[in-house]
Design a protein around this motif. Structure first.
Motif, short mmCIF file in Angstrom:
data_model
loop_
_atom_site.label_atom_id
_atom_site.label_comp_id
_atom_site.label_asym_id
_atom_site.label_seq_id
_atom_site.Cartn_x
_atom_site.Cartn_y
_atom_site.Cartn_z
N ASP A 1 0.84 -1.22 -0.08
CA ASP A 1 0.06 0.08 0.05
C ASP A 1 0.80 1.23 0.06
OD1 ASP A 1 -2.38 1.46 0.00
OD2 ASP A 1 -2.36 1.62 2.37
N GLU A 2 1.60 1.62 -0.91
CA GLU A 2 2.48 2.67 -1.41
C GLU A 2 1.70 4.01 -1.09
OE1 GLU A 2 6.00 0.58 -4.30
OE2 GLU A 2 4.40 1.80 -5.05
N ILE A 3 2.60 5.00 -0.58
CA ILE A 3 2.16 6.29 -0.16
C ILE A 3 2.91 7.23 -1.47
CG2 ILE A 3 2.13 8.04 1.50
CD1 ILE A 3 1.07 5.31 2.35
N LYS A 4 1.52 7.57 -2.15
CA LYS A 4 1.94 8.46 -3.48
C LYS A 4 2.49 10.01 -2.96
CE LYS A 4 -1.16 5.70 -6.32
NZ LYS A 4 -2.15 5.68 -7.22
N ALA A 5 3.08 10.66 -3.87
CA ALA A 5 3.43 11.86 -3.70
C ALA A 5 2.12 12.77 -3.71
CB ALA A 5 4.60 12.13 -4.66
N GLY B 1 -10.48 10.73 3.25
CA GLY B 1 -9.09 11.00 3.20
C GLY B 1 -8.05 10.26 2.53
N LYS B 2 -7.30 11.17 1.95
CA LYS B 2 -6.13 10.47 1.30
C LYS B 2 -4.74 10.75 1.91
CE LYS B 2 -7.97 10.32 -3.31
NZ LYS B 2 -7.96 10.69 -4.67
N VAL B 3 -3.97 9.59 2.23
CA VAL B 3 -2.67 9.91 2.98
C VAL B 3 -1.50 10.18 1.80
CG1 VAL B 3 -0.84 8.78 4.31
CG2 VAL B 3 -3.20 8.83 5.19
N LEU B 4 -0.90 11.21 1.46
CA LEU B 4 -0.09 11.28 0.77
C LEU B 4 1.22 11.61 1.29
CD1 LEU B 4 -2.23 13.35 -1.81
CD2 LEU B 4 -1.53 11.12 -1.98
N GLN B 5 2.39 12.00 0.67
CA GLN B 5 3.63 12.56 1.04
C GLN B 5 4.41 13.47 0.45
OE1 GLN B 5 6.62 11.75 -0.34
NE2 GLN B 5 5.52 10.12 -1.82
N ASP C 1 15.33 19.34 -2.97
CA ASP C 1 16.18 19.75 -1.99
C ASP C 1 16.01 19.16 -0.40
OD1 ASP C 1 16.66 21.86 -3.49
OD2 ASP C 1 15.14 23.30 -2.81
N ASP C 2 15.38 17.84 -0.61
CA ASP C 2 15.32 16.85 0.35
C ASP C 2 14.46 17.45 1.67
OD1 ASP C 2 16.34 14.57 -0.17
OD2 ASP C 2 18.36 14.93 0.13
N LEU C 3 13.67 18.33 1.20
CA LEU C 3 12.48 18.71 2.36
C LEU C 3 11.43 17.49 2.03
CD1 LEU C 3 11.05 20.49 4.34
CD2 LEU C 3 10.20 21.85 2.43
N GLU C 4 11.07 16.89 3.46
CA GLU C 4 10.34 15.89 3.27
C GLU C 4 9.14 15.90 4.47
OE1 GLU C 4 10.76 11.09 4.58
OE2 GLU C 4 12.31 12.14 3.49
N VAL C 5 7.94 15.85 4.13
CA VAL C 5 6.89 15.64 5.30
C VAL C 5 6.48 14.15 5.09
CG1 VAL C 5 4.72 16.33 6.07
CG2 VAL C 5 6.56 17.91 5.30
N ASP C 6 6.21 13.50 6.29
CA ASP C 6 5.72 11.96 6.31
C ASP C 6 4.24 12.12 5.53
OD1 ASP C 6 8.28 11.26 7.50
OD2 ASP C 6 7.42 11.29 9.43
N ALA D 1 -3.89 18.53 6.07
CA ALA D 1 -2.87 18.62 7.26
C ALA D 1 -1.67 18.15 6.73
CB ALA D 1 -3.71 18.00 8.49
N LEU D 2 -0.70 18.70 7.48
CA LEU D 2 0.94 18.39 7.36
C LEU D 2 1.37 17.56 8.79
CD1 LEU D 2 2.51 21.65 5.82
CD2 LEU D 2 1.09 19.64 4.67
N ILE D 3 1.66 16.34 8.67
CA ILE D 3 1.95 15.59 9.65
C ILE D 3 3.05 14.95 9.77
CG2 ILE D 3 0.73 13.76 11.11
CD1 ILE D 3 -1.82 14.09 10.06
N GLU D 4 3.82 14.76 10.80
CA GLU D 4 5.01 13.93 10.93
C GLU D 4 4.85 12.76 11.88
OE1 GLU D 4 8.97 14.71 9.81
OE2 GLU D 4 7.57 14.26 8.31
N PHE D 5 5.66 11.70 11.73
CA PHE D 5 5.50 10.56 12.54
C PHE D 5 6.79 10.48 13.44
CE2 PHE D 5 2.83 9.55 8.93
CZ PHE D 5 1.51 9.99 9.48
#
Length: 428
Positions: A268-272, A336-340, A345-350, A361-365
């Motif tokens: 269940d891959e997380i799409k961009a 709801g759709k969980v994306l990442q 520039d290697d800015l990443e949000v989970d 919403a922007l969420i980190e784990f």
């Protein structure tokens, strides 16, 4: 009698049966599709019933409408064993012009060539995932994810979780398989995920289309994939890892196995997330590796809760998978759709959780609190980037409703920068 534990999908199903002719519940085996569907059905036909299965399949071939007779809603369990029933259900819905007639369940994606009509407008598809921590009565549910969308200033300060890090690690290893909750000992509970993995490799990957596949190679793939869970590792690198540790595997075989595992609702891959915040050349569109339940990775790596407790780096990646499973469950009723997000520039949000109305919403784990500042920094950087691009007229999207760090801690609070810190054991 085993007590039925309510699922989020119950409310979705009730609502859909009020205005749809039929509802199809899909998802991995053992996630509770049949049990939940039975709570809403007034008659049931189980195509896997060994006593009647042969007769059912013969009838499906010559007179599929006869299998639809019975009180409504009628549950047709594992309908994909007789694909002819799809068109029969669609026809019956058209002819009756009524709602709430049929509930179908299925553990595999069916080849579209085996059916004549998509069922659009007549058969609604619902994805069921393994149980969230709230559904298994482990999260106390004192903080509602959807309430935060409706009221981003919701006061969460001081709300506490009942779960410790060892509790969470055990939950990650056991997984959200309902049957595991009926077992008496922790050892028995942990065996469900391992049994699921063995049956998946030994039986399901062959019975899905009748093509014989090598169980050992599938286990090798799952083990290498699990080592890279919650990462952007390229498939070529996973193939190389398989070849280094487990013997040869061609690209064609690898992609065939990956496709089958997706059809079985395992991968269940997380799409961009792609709102064009940066230029096209600066965006990374690769998906993040993920399973529909974290216990699949634990079982494939043959890890125990005790081992994970002393390997919190691996535990952190599997914790992210646990959080993604739960957030998918909690947000499903509102589309709801969980994306990442990940750019060059290697800015990443989970997690970028996007609802059907466009709110997000922007969420980190973070399993522990040590990485909290890194997570908060990423959230603020992405929000600032969105605001900057909005002001320059390059994008036209709203600002995030809220930002949060979901962790394995004990106490919820709001940081000075407005970021909510929420223990997963409080979330619902």
């Amino acid at each position: 009698m085993k007590k039925y534990l309510d699922r989020y999908l119950d409310d979705e199903l009730d609502e859909l049966l009020e205005y749809m002719g039929a509802v199809l519940i899909v998802g991995p085996k053992w996630c509770g599709k049949t049990t939940t569907a039975e709570q809403h059905a007034k008659s049931v036909i189980q195509l896997q019933d060994p006593t009647y299965s042969k007769n059912y399949l013969k009838l499906a071939d010559v007179d599929p409408l006869s299998l639809l007779e019975g009180k409504k809603p009628r549950l047709i369990d594992e309908w994909q064993m007789a694909p002819e029933l799809w068109d029969a259900v669609r026809y019956s819905v058209d002819e009756s012009d009524d709602d709430g007639l049929y509930i179908l369940t299925g553990s595999t994606v069916v080849d579209d060539t085996k059916i004549n009509h998509s069922g659009a407008g007549r058969i609604h598809r619902l994805l069921m995932r393994p149980m969230s921590l709230y559904e298994s009565n482990e999260s106390n549910g004192k903080i509602s994810l959807m309430d935060l969308f409706d009221n981003p200033d919701l006061n969460i300060n001081g709300i506490t979780s009942d779960l410790t890090v060892p509790d969470l690690i055990f939950a990650m290893c056991r997984g959200g398989w309902p049957e595991s909750l009926n077992k008496k000992t922790r050892k028995q509970q942990l065996m469900i995920a391992r049994s699921y993995l063995n049956i998946l490799c030994e039986i399901d990957t062959t019975t899905i289309d009748g093509v014989k596949r090598n169980p050992d190679k599938i286990k090798s793939l799952l083990k290498s994939y699990s080592r890279n869970i919650s990462s952007f590792t390229k498939n070529t690198m996973i193939i190389a890892d398989i070849q280094e540790h487990h013997g040869s595997m061609s690209e064609a075989t690898y992609y065939d196995y990956i496709n089958v595992l997706k059809q079985l609702f395992v991968i269940d891959e997380i799409k961009a997330w792609g709102p064009k915040i940066r230029s096209k050349t600066a965006m990374r569109n690769s998906s993040k590796k993920n399973f529909i339940d974290p216990s699949i990775a634990v079982a494939a790596l043959e890890l125990t809760p005790e081992q994970l407790l002393y390997d919190l780096d691996t535990g952190g990646h599997i914790f992210e998978s646990l959080c993604i499973r739960d957030i998918n469950v909690y947000s499903a009723q509102r589309g709801g759709k969980v994306l990442q997000y990940h750019d060059q520039d290697d800015l990443e949000v989970d997690c970028v959780l996007v609802l059907s109305n466009g709110d997000y919403a922007l969420i980190e784990f973070k399993l522990g609190s040590r990485e909290e500042e890194d997570g908060a920094s990423n959230l603020v950087k992405l929000k600032d980037l969105i605001i900057k691009r909005k002001e320059s007229g390059d994008i036209n999207i709203p600002e995030p409703k809220f930002m949060a760090i979901v962790n394995g801690g004990k106490v919820a609070y709001t940081r000075e920068d407005g970021i909510k810190v929420i223990p997963i054991g409080c979330l619902c």
